[in-house]
Design an enzyme around this catalytic site. Sequence first.
Site, PDB file in Angstrom:
ATOM      1  N   ASP A  57       4.769  -5.717 -11.653  1.00 53.90           N
ATOM      2  CA  ASP A  57       5.752  -6.014 -12.696  1.00 53.90           C
ATOM      3  C   ASP A  57       6.178  -7.478 -12.611  1.00 53.90           C
ATOM      4  OD1 ASP A  57       7.303  -5.489 -14.938  1.00 53.90           O
ATOM      5  OD2 ASP A  57       8.950  -4.580 -13.814  1.00 53.90           O
ATOM      6  N   ASN A  69      11.578 -11.587 -12.931  1.00 56.41           N
ATOM      7  CA  ASN A  69      11.472 -11.199 -11.518  1.00 56.41           C
ATOM      8  C   ASN A  69      11.111 -12.378 -10.626  1.00 56.41           C
ATOM      9  OD1 ASN A  69      12.114  -8.590 -12.093  1.00 56.41           O
ATOM     10  ND2 ASN A  69       9.983  -7.880 -12.226  1.00 56.41           N
ATOM     11  N   THR A 124       6.299  -4.080 -17.577  1.00 58.97           N
ATOM     12  CA  THR A 124       6.947  -4.608 -18.764  1.00 58.97           C
ATOM     13  C   THR A 124       5.857  -4.918 -19.794  1.00 58.97           C
ATOM     14  OG1 THR A 124       8.668  -5.507 -17.383  1.00 58.97           O
ATOM     15  CG2 THR A 124       8.487  -6.426 -19.596  1.00 58.97           C
ATOM     16  N   SER A 168      18.557 -11.859  -0.007  1.00 59.30           N
ATOM     17  CA  SER A 168      18.941 -13.265  -0.119  1.00 59.30           C
ATOM     18  C   SER A 168      19.360 -13.547  -1.559  1.00 59.30           C
ATOM     19  CB  SER A 168      17.802 -14.180   0.317  1.00 59.30           C
ATOM     20  OG  SER A 168      16.589 -13.783  -0.271  1.00 59.30           O
TER      21      SER A 168
HETATM   22  N1  ADE Z   1      19.373 -11.254  -9.627  1.00 51.01           N
HETATM   23  C1  ADE Z   1      18.761 -10.200  -9.119  1.00 51.01           C
HETATM   24  N2  ADE Z   1      18.513 -10.366  -7.823  1.00 51.01           N
HETATM   25  C2  ADE Z   1      18.996 -11.584  -7.487  1.00 51.01           C
HETATM   26  C3  ADE Z   1      19.010 -12.357  -6.296  1.00 51.01           C
HETATM   27  N3  ADE Z   1      18.497 -11.903  -5.168  1.00 51.01           N
HETATM   28  N4  ADE Z   1      19.555 -13.565  -6.340  1.00 51.01           N
HETATM   29  C4  ADE Z   1      20.061 -14.030  -7.492  1.00 51.01           C
HETATM   30  N5  ADE Z   1      20.070 -13.373  -8.638  1.00 51.01           N
HETATM   31  C5  ADE Z   1      19.536 -12.150  -8.644  1.00 51.01           C
END
Ligand code: ADE
Length: 329
Positions: free
Chosen positions: A163, A168, A215, A118
């Site tokens: 992490d 994240n 990290t 998503s």
């Molecule tokens: N950056 C890394 N993964 C993403 C995601 N699923 N949606 C938006 N930006 C991102």
Amino acid sequence: SSSSSASSTGCSTAAVATGTANNAPPAKQSAKDYIFGKVIGEGSFSTVYLAKDIHHSKEYAIKVCEKRHIVKELKVEYVKQEKEVLNILNSNQNKTAPFFVKLYSTFQDNERLYFVLSYAKNGELLPYINKVGSFDIQCTRFYGAEILRALEHLHSLGIIHRDLKPENILLDERMHVQITDFGSAKILDDKPRPQPRRRDGEQSSWQRRNSFVGTAQYVSPELLTEKSVSKSSDLWALGCIIYQMVAGLPPFVARSEYLIFQKIIKLEYEFPDGFEPKAKDLVQKLLVLDSTNRLGAKDIGNYTSVRSHHFFAGLDFETLYKQTPPPIY
Ligand code: ADE
């Protein structure tokens, strides 16, 4: 391990539709089912693209890993782990997992692996913290609570993220949390699963256990001193993130990773003047060296003792996803 670049918009590359006969079994998708656009995230072993499904015009985030690179860098296990965790989170029994990125499909070609995820329209939490300098208490409470709910769900499935950090934690179009990047996650095995036979470039779980460090800023002291992790290692990271939302910077900062680790194992950090007292009390109860003494560490099921900390007084944890997040200024 991913950072976003917010440069050009829109998608470019043209793609050819793949025709499938009506009676054929559902065909595995391929890169040709998507139009790839801008890069929205980059890690050391993957690139995330904004992509549009050519059939339905729906937007996704597609994480692309180059096979040669992950084999060479001994990351095969991490990629498998990420897929397994996303599959657990998306399995039917767990259909209500609102605070996680969803995995729609996976496919591969000769050179690459693809994860169709998503698309979290508002990107990472980190730039929001950096832009406003620090969050007000309402925001910190709300996002702290959503992250806690996410951890409750993850931990109830026997998964440790390992992490967790503001890079994240993504934000969807309604500004709710979507946790991503399960490449470092650990699935706790209550029932030992059969060990798959290792191939070239794969590490044994022993090698993985003893080489992983998340990290630097958010790593728990037990990982540094005993190379052990538990669910409460994620609670340590939550403490660091709550501190960061209030103070603007994470609690343990230094010029090098080594110096950061030194500070972590000595619990060497300070609260800036004016740090909201209830938030301070909560952070002090999460940033505890002994992982078994962290707030929540002894809870069974939900993190009731964290939920009932006075920092969260009056907040309804059950309806978070239905609430309108407080604005970030
Ligand atoms: N950056 C890394 N993964 C993403 C995601 N699923 N949606 C938006 N930006 C991102």
